[in-house]
Design a protein around this motif. Structure first.
Motif, PDB file in Angstrom:
ATOM      1  N   LEU A 744     -22.083 -24.636 -37.515  1.00 62.41           N
ATOM      2  CA  LEU A 744     -22.550 -24.736 -36.135  1.00 62.41           C
ATOM      3  C   LEU A 744     -23.786 -25.623 -35.997  1.00 62.41           C
ATOM      4  O   LEU A 744     -24.370 -25.689 -34.914  1.00 62.41           O
ATOM      5  N   GLY A 745     -24.239 -26.234 -37.123  1.00 65.41           N
ATOM      6  CA  GLY A 745     -25.308 -27.224 -36.998  1.00 65.41           C
ATOM      7  C   GLY A 745     -26.597 -26.904 -37.704  1.00 65.41           C
ATOM      8  O   GLY A 745     -27.561 -27.680 -37.600  1.00 65.41           O
ATOM      9  N   ALA A 746     -26.677 -25.777 -38.382  1.00 63.87           N
ATOM     10  CA  ALA A 746     -27.916 -25.451 -39.099  1.00 63.87           C
ATOM     11  C   ALA A 746     -28.142 -26.472 -40.204  1.00 63.87           C
ATOM     12  O   ALA A 746     -27.229 -26.825 -40.951  1.00 63.87           O
ATOM     13  N   THR A 747     -29.387 -26.961 -40.303  1.00 65.69           N
ATOM     14  CA  THR A 747     -29.705 -27.979 -41.310  1.00 65.69           C
ATOM     15  C   THR A 747     -29.977 -27.320 -42.669  1.00 65.69           C
ATOM     16  O   THR A 747     -30.236 -26.119 -42.772  1.00 65.69           O
ATOM     17  N   THR A 748     -29.937 -28.169 -43.706  1.00 62.58           N
ATOM     18  CA  THR A 748     -30.226 -27.684 -45.055  1.00 62.58           C
ATOM     19  C   THR A 748     -31.645 -27.135 -45.150  1.00 62.58           C
ATOM     20  O   THR A 748     -31.889 -26.073 -45.748  1.00 62.58           O
ATOM     21  N   ALA A 749     -32.612 -27.843 -44.553  1.00 60.14           N
ATOM     22  CA  ALA A 749     -34.010 -27.413 -44.618  1.00 60.14           C
ATOM     23  C   ALA A 749     -34.192 -26.057 -43.935  1.00 60.14           C
ATOM     24  O   ALA A 749     -34.947 -25.199 -44.413  1.00 60.14           O
ATOM     25  N   ARG A 750     -33.481 -25.858 -42.795  1.00 61.13           N
ATOM     26  CA  ARG A 750     -33.634 -24.595 -42.076  1.00 61.13           C
ATOM     27  C   ARG A 750     -33.076 -23.429 -42.905  1.00 61.13           C
ATOM     28  O   ARG A 750     -33.674 -22.347 -42.942  1.00 61.13           O
ATOM     29  N   VAL A 751     -31.947 -23.647 -43.563  1.00 63.54           N
ATOM     30  CA  VAL A 751     -31.381 -22.592 -44.413  1.00 63.54           C
ATOM     31  C   VAL A 751     -32.341 -22.258 -45.549  1.00 63.54           C
ATOM     32  O   VAL A 751     -32.592 -21.084 -45.863  1.00 63.54           O
ATOM     33  N   GLN A 752     -32.920 -23.294 -46.170  1.00 58.07           N
ATOM     34  CA  GLN A 752     -33.868 -23.051 -47.255  1.00 58.07           C
ATOM     35  C   GLN A 752     -35.094 -22.287 -46.762  1.00 58.07           C
ATOM     36  O   GLN A 752     -35.576 -21.361 -47.433  1.00 58.07           O
ATOM     37  N   ARG A 753     -35.605 -22.683 -45.567  1.00 52.99           N
ATOM     38  CA  ARG A 753     -36.785 -21.994 -45.034  1.00 52.99           C
ATOM     39  C   ARG A 753     -36.495 -20.520 -44.782  1.00 52.99           C
ATOM     40  O   ARG A 753     -37.337 -19.654 -45.036  1.00 52.99           O
ATOM     41  N   GLN A 754     -35.313 -20.229 -44.254  1.00 46.08           N
ATOM     42  CA  GLN A 754     -34.989 -18.835 -43.962  1.00 46.08           C
ATOM     43  C   GLN A 754     -34.883 -17.998 -45.237  1.00 46.08           C
ATOM     44  O   GLN A 754     -35.334 -16.858 -45.274  1.00 46.08           O
ATOM     45  N   VAL A 755     -34.290 -18.571 -46.276  1.00 44.14           N
ATOM     46  CA  VAL A 755     -34.194 -17.832 -47.551  1.00 44.14           C
ATOM     47  C   VAL A 755     -35.583 -17.620 -48.146  1.00 44.14           C
ATOM     48  O   VAL A 755     -35.923 -16.520 -48.604  1.00 44.14           O
ATOM     49  N   LEU A 756     -36.415 -18.680 -48.128  1.00 43.64           N
ATOM     50  CA  LEU A 756     -37.765 -18.550 -48.662  1.00 43.64           C
ATOM     51  C   LEU A 756     -38.602 -17.573 -47.839  1.00 43.64           C
ATOM     52  O   LEU A 756     -39.422 -16.826 -48.391  1.00 43.64           O
ATOM     53  N   ALA A 757     -38.375 -17.565 -46.515  1.00 48.36           N
ATOM     54  CA  ALA A 757     -39.110 -16.623 -45.665  1.00 48.36           C
ATOM     55  C   ALA A 757     -38.770 -15.189 -46.043  1.00 48.36           C
ATOM     56  O   ALA A 757     -39.650 -14.319 -46.103  1.00 48.36           O
ATOM     57  N   GLY A 758     -37.489 -14.934 -46.298  1.00 46.99           N
ATOM     58  CA  GLY A 758     -37.099 -13.592 -46.727  1.00 46.99           C
ATOM     59  C   GLY A 758     -37.742 -13.218 -48.053  1.00 46.99           C
ATOM     60  O   GLY A 758     -38.167 -12.076 -48.263  1.00 46.99           O
ATOM     61  N   THR A 759     -37.824 -14.199 -48.951  1.00 42.99           N
ATOM     62  CA  THR A 759     -38.470 -13.951 -50.243  1.00 42.99           C
ATOM     63  C   THR A 759     -39.946 -13.620 -50.060  1.00 42.99           C
ATOM     64  O   THR A 759     -40.459 -12.652 -50.643  1.00 42.99           O
ATOM     65  N   LEU A 760     -40.647 -14.400 -49.276  1.00 37.18           N
ATOM     66  CA  LEU A 760     -42.081 -14.195 -49.090  1.00 37.18           C
ATOM     67  C   LEU A 760     -42.377 -12.903 -48.337  1.00 37.18           C
ATOM     68  O   LEU A 760     -43.425 -12.288 -48.558  1.00 37.18           O
ATOM     69  N   ARG A 761     -41.456 -12.469 -47.477  1.00 38.71           N
ATOM     70  CA  ARG A 761     -41.673 -11.174 -46.807  1.00 38.71           C
ATOM     71  C   ARG A 761     -41.705 -10.048 -47.836  1.00 38.71           C
ATOM     72  O   ARG A 761     -42.541  -9.151 -47.764  1.00 38.71           O
ATOM     73  N   LEU A 762     -40.769 -10.103 -48.778  1.00 41.25           N
ATOM     74  CA  LEU A 762     -40.783  -9.096 -49.842  1.00 41.25           C
ATOM     75  C   LEU A 762     -42.073  -9.187 -50.650  1.00 41.25           C
ATOM     76  O   LEU A 762     -42.687  -8.162 -50.993  1.00 41.25           O
ATOM     77  N   ALA A 763     -42.501 -10.416 -50.958  1.00 35.66           N
ATOM     78  CA  ALA A 763     -43.699 -10.601 -51.772  1.00 35.66           C
ATOM     79  C   ALA A 763     -44.938 -10.079 -51.059  1.00 35.66           C
ATOM     80  O   ALA A 763     -45.767  -9.373 -51.662  1.00 35.66           O
ATOM     81  N   GLY A 811     -37.513 -17.599 -55.233  1.00 30.73           N
ATOM     82  CA  GLY A 811     -36.678 -17.756 -54.047  1.00 30.73           C
ATOM     83  C   GLY A 811     -36.143 -19.154 -53.859  1.00 30.73           C
ATOM     84  O   GLY A 811     -35.142 -19.363 -53.145  1.00 30.73           O
ATOM     85  N   TYR A 812     -36.806 -20.141 -54.510  1.00 26.67           N
ATOM     86  CA  TYR A 812     -36.407 -21.528 -54.270  1.00 26.67           C
ATOM     87  C   TYR A 812     -35.020 -21.815 -54.841  1.00 26.67           C
ATOM     88  O   TYR A 812     -34.217 -22.520 -54.214  1.00 26.67           O
ATOM     89  N   ILE A 813     -34.730 -21.271 -56.031  1.00 27.54           N
ATOM     90  CA  ILE A 813     -33.434 -21.558 -56.650  1.00 27.54           C
ATOM     91  C   ILE A 813     -32.284 -21.017 -55.806  1.00 27.54           C
ATOM     92  O   ILE A 813     -31.325 -21.750 -55.492  1.00 27.54           O
ATOM     93  N   PRO A 814     -32.313 -19.742 -55.364  1.00 30.21           N
ATOM     94  CA  PRO A 814     -31.247 -19.275 -54.456  1.00 30.21           C
ATOM     95  C   PRO A 814     -31.220 -20.051 -53.137  1.00 30.21           C
ATOM     96  O   PRO A 814     -30.150 -20.266 -52.559  1.00 30.21           O
ATOM     97  N   ALA A 815     -32.420 -20.476 -52.654  1.00 32.63           N
ATOM     98  CA  ALA A 815     -32.470 -21.236 -51.400  1.00 32.63           C
ATOM     99  C   ALA A 815     -31.754 -22.581 -51.560  1.00 32.63           C
ATOM    100  O   ALA A 815     -31.006 -23.015 -50.656  1.00 32.63           O
ATOM    101  N   ARG A 816     -31.975 -23.242 -52.682  1.00 31.55           N
ATOM    102  CA  ARG A 816     -31.266 -24.497 -52.934  1.00 31.55           C
ATOM    103  C   ARG A 816     -29.764 -24.261 -52.995  1.00 31.55           C
ATOM    104  O   ARG A 816     -28.972 -25.055 -52.469  1.00 31.55           O
ATOM    105  N   ARG A 817     -29.356 -23.168 -53.641  1.00 34.77           N
ATOM    106  CA  ARG A 817     -27.935 -22.866 -53.745  1.00 34.77           C
ATOM    107  C   ARG A 817     -27.341 -22.570 -52.366  1.00 34.77           C
ATOM    108  O   ARG A 817     -26.219 -22.978 -52.051  1.00 34.77           O
ATOM    109  N   ALA A 818     -28.118 -21.877 -51.528  1.00 38.15           N
ATOM    110  CA  ALA A 818     -27.629 -21.545 -50.190  1.00 38.15           C
ATOM    111  C   ALA A 818     -27.434 -22.803 -49.351  1.00 38.15           C
ATOM    112  O   ALA A 818     -26.455 -22.934 -48.602  1.00 38.15           O
ATOM    113  N   SER A 819     -28.401 -23.739 -49.495  1.00 39.36           N
ATOM    114  CA  SER A 819     -28.320 -24.949 -48.665  1.00 39.36           C
ATOM    115  C   SER A 819     -27.220 -25.897 -49.128  1.00 39.36           C
ATOM    116  O   SER A 819     -26.862 -26.838 -48.404  1.00 39.36           O
TER     117      SER A 819
END
Length: 830
Positions: A744-763, A811-819
């Protein structure tokens, strides 16, 4: 009868089911070797660390000392004070009177406290060899309950100096005499004993289990023992420790009451009536175990708590792995439930997997602990008591089994209960493999990760505070410069017909030694002293400033050192005034050097140089003031110190100190050669860098700091694995959702940011919880810190940055995989 048969049939079915579960566990774990290997490795590290630390705690705190009925043994001394061993030791008269008058002790003994390494030399067997000997009261080994492995112990006549005898330690007997049993009863040439009455007869060899240094002088190597002749040393002042064995059934309080009763009736020296009652209030019995290891109690408890936190982090990781695996196997469990398997059977299956994993981890961890304990037991340079007696015993084996079962039950039960509490039939209807149950588990797994981040935060803060403390200890101004200086024990013969002749001969020997060594290339300064800082010490009497009066007890008892000219420069001790010269002889004006603390006490606000100290009717002219030197420990304060010239006072020993522009090791052979040219009987004593003396003094703190830091690092690694596992699992579960969003148009950077945001919330959540825990723990370990606040801001900030960095990387490695997900492939897989 039928009920009994039914019982046996049910029992047989139970064991059959259990064996089926065990076989099935091995098959399922074998099909997933990556999961199995990671789980076992995590548990092996955590359980191995716990076993090793338990063995240390068990040896130092829980297990009795290696003597029969060790609970009856007490150490008798006043609380530690600034005047060193002289205020924790007693005279020969005091020992004999206390032994005679006390009623609560089976017997009382002791040993001569002022012994330096390599104080003896063995000759007649090739090159002279150094040896370290301890003078003990004749009943020393009987009071401890130590029996010789060969030969016999000292007799009462030998304790009066009737014949020179010695007992060898097992290690020295094996090293120096090749474990020759025929050495018992033979004479050896041992010079440097109190009387040097010719050859010394070996009367026995002590058992290998007896290690004097491990109990009474951590880090010290002792080779042999000779009897302490109390008659010969009766006028030497406070020289011997006191050690007693209480009578059976006598309490410590009764022993203390008895000591208080006896103390006022004891003379320091019976020839001087004014010394009656000098030890009043100073005869305080404490359990020998507390004296040996009591000061380490807080450090050991802190270390034990650190490895407990490691086990919790490892257990949380295991729970997370098992939860992820259970979610992936939801359809399998649903099918088994549909075929009649009960929820209890499913929980038991998951517990069995956890038990197998923890058992394998415990087995490997036990092997790791064996290697770590074997290494620790060989660390003779670490000044920790009983370190050489470290071992894995039956109690450690029981602890291993307990750790394995506890880990399996606590951390394996959660995934089983979560799986059993869900609707397994819904898993059959779910289009994703375990996705429905996975959503329910995700919150649990996130909570577990927050918990392990919090634990890692507490560990990192604790390790950081201890590290900061250790750095502060290393920054302490010792009063001397330990780098580029080394010392060696010097053997010399001052035998002469009169006291004046002995002084003249000793002065000539010392001048020759220093002239020869000072002329060597690379030598900047050289000097001799009888005692060095951070080692044995003593005090003689209480000098009084001329023309002043003080109340009894108001003046300090200064520690005494006898030195030659050049010693201050060789040690790097700053001096105001002048140093001693060889002209400061026995017939010249009596001179002394004092330290700044003594100068402030004797003449506050005045220049002490030129002032006079009185010892009875003798005048000592202060010719210089030196910096305060740490004499007892690096972390403790400094007291009053006084230095006498070796030309006017007799030194107890001779330690040559050399300051060099070269590495000390480069001079060792040359210095020994020069000493042997002057005295062929000079033993090959160790040329010890002064830095090693400082390192030994700080070795207990370094030991605990390194272990806690290692466990904190391990906790950080485990927390990293936990964060990565949760985020990676979350990305895998959300793969279809991410595919739709990208379609639906989500960019790679946005997907990575969302995954990293979830990681940092836990941290951030874990760090907030961990910081609160760290505040509480820091307050508890405040007594272990040196010149460091429990609320040290740089430590907390450094911990926060480390955890944020770890979380971002995890979180960066899963974020790269997600994007990198292909939307069409994700939709098709869904």
């Amino acid at each position: 009868m039928s009920e009994r048969m039914e019982y046996h049939r049910g029992l047989a079915n139970y064991w059959t089911d259990l064996l089926q579960d065990l076989r099935y566990t091995f098959r399922t774990l074998g099909r997933d070797p990556g999961f199995t290997a990671v789980s076992i490795l995590i548990l092996a590290l955590a359980i191995g660390a716990n076993i090793a630390v338990f063995s240390v705690v068990n040896t130092l705190l829980l297990r009795p000392l290696p003597f029969p009925n060790a609970h009856e043994l007490v150490w008798i001394a006043p609380p530690p004070s600034a005047c060193g061993l002289s205020c924790a030791t007693y005279s020969a008269d005091a020992y004999e009177e206390f032994r005679t008058q006390s009623r609560t002790y089976q017997d009382v003994t002791g040993y001569e406290a002022f012994t330096t390494p390599d104080n003896l030399r063995l000759t007649g067997r090739g090159e002279p060899e150094p040896a370290t000997g301890i003078e003990v009261i004749g009943n020393f080994f009987q009071v401890l309950g130590v029996q010789p492995a060969m030969g016999r112990l000292f007799t009462s006549d030998e304790s009066r100096g009737t014949a020179p005898v010695a007992l060898l330690t097992d290690a020295y007997w094996r090293r120096q005499f090749a474990a020759d049993p025929a050495i018992v009863g033979k004479a050896i040439d041992l010079n440097g004993t109190p009387h040097d009455n010719g050859p010394v007869t070996v009367v026995g060899v002590l058992p290998a289990s007896f290690d004097f240094g491990a109990v009474f002088s951590p880090g010290a190597k002792v080779d042999l023992f000779v009897p302490l002749n109390l008659d010969f040393e009766r006028n030497w002042g406070n020289i011997t420790t006191l050690l007693g064995r209480l009578k059976p059934g006598v309490t410590l309080a009764q022993g203390l009451d008895d000591a208080r009763r006896v103390a006022p009736n004891i003379y320091q020296n019976v020839r001087f009536p004014q010394t009656l009652g000098q030890y009043k209030g100073n005869l305080i019995p404490v359990p020998l175990k507390d004296y040996v290891t009591g000061k380490l109690r807080r450090s050991l408890i802190a270390l034990w708590c650190a490895v407990a936190a490691i086990l919790l982090i490892a257990g949380v990781n295991l729970s997370n792995l098992l939860l992820a695996r259970a979610a992936a196997r939801a359809k399998e469990f649903a099918v088994r439930g549909a075929l009649g398997a009960s929820r209890g059977r499913i929980v038991r299956q998951l517990l069995m997997e956890s038990l197998v994993l923890s058992s394998a981890g415990a087995a490997i961890g036990f092997g790791l602990a064996l290697m770590l304990i074997a290494w620790l037991a060989q660390q003779g340079s670490v000044a920790l008591p009983l370190l050489s007696s470290l071992r894995i015993d039956s109690q450690a084996l029981v602890w291993t089994v307990f750790m394995a079962v506890l880990t399996a039950v606590i951390f394996g039960l959660l995934p089983g209960l979560r799986m059993a509490s869900g609707n397994l039939q819904e898993a059959l209807k779910d289009s994703g493999a375990g996705a429905g149950l996975g959503r329910k588990h995700e919150r649990v797994r996130a909570a577990l990760v927050i918990g392990e981040i919090a634990l890692a935060c507490v560990l990192l803060v604790s390790a950081g505070l201890l590290l900061r403390s250790f750095v502060k200890v290393l920054d302490v101004d010792l009063g001397f410069q330990p780098d580029r200086a080394a010392s060696i024990s010097v053997s010399y013969d001052e035998t002469a017909p009169s006291a004046d002749a002995r002084v003249a001969k000793r002065s000539a020997i010392f001048q020759q030694i220093l002239a020869r060594v000072s002329a060597m290339p690379g030598v900047e300064a050289a000097g001799i002293a009888d005692f060095l800082p951070l080692g044995p010490n003593r005090e003689w009497d209480t000098p009084v400033p001329q023309g002043k009066t003080f109340a009894p007890g108001e003046l300090p008892d200064p520690l005494v050192y006898v030195i030659t000219p050049g010693f201050m420069r060789a040690m790097g001790i700053r001096l105001h005034g002048r140093d001693f010269t060889w002209a400061d002889g026995p017939r010249s004006e009596k001179v002394v050097l004092i330290n700044e603390s003594a100068a402030r006490v004797y003449w506050p606000g005045e220049d002490a140089v030129g002032k006079i100290l009185m010892r009875d009717k003798e005048e000592d002219h202060v010719v210089g003031v030196v910096d305060d030197v740490h004499e007892e420990s690096v972390e403790g304060g400094t007291g009053s110190q006084i230095y006498y010239p070796a030309m006017q006072q007799g030194p107890a020993w001779a330690q040559l100190v050399v300051r060099t522009s070269l590495p000390p090791a480069a001079l060792a052979a040359s210095v020994l050669h020069a000493l042997r040219e002057l005295n062929p009987n000079q033993p090959a004593a160790e040329f010890r860098p002064i830095r090693t003396i400082v390192d030994r003094a700080v070795s207990p703190r370094r030991f605990f700091m390194i272990l806690v830091a290692a466990f904190a690092g391990l906790g950080l690694v485990l927390a990293t694995l936990g964060i990565y596992g949760v985020i990676s699992y979350s990305v895998t579960r959300q793969r279809p959702e991410i595919g739709i969003r990208m379609a639906l148009g989500a960019t790679t950077a946005r997907v990575q940011r969302q995954v990293l945001a979830g990681t940092l919330r836990l941290a951030f959540a874990g760090m907030a919880l961990g910081t609160l825990g760290a505040f509480a723990v820091a307050k508890l370990i405040a007594s272990l810190l040196f010149a460091t606040s429990p609320w040290d801001v740089p430590t907390y900030l450094g911990t926060a940055l480390a955890l944020l960095l770890v979380a971002a990387v995890s979180g960066y490695i899963p974020a790269r995989r997600a994007s990198s997900i292909n939307p069409m492939e994700a939709l098709r897989s869904n």
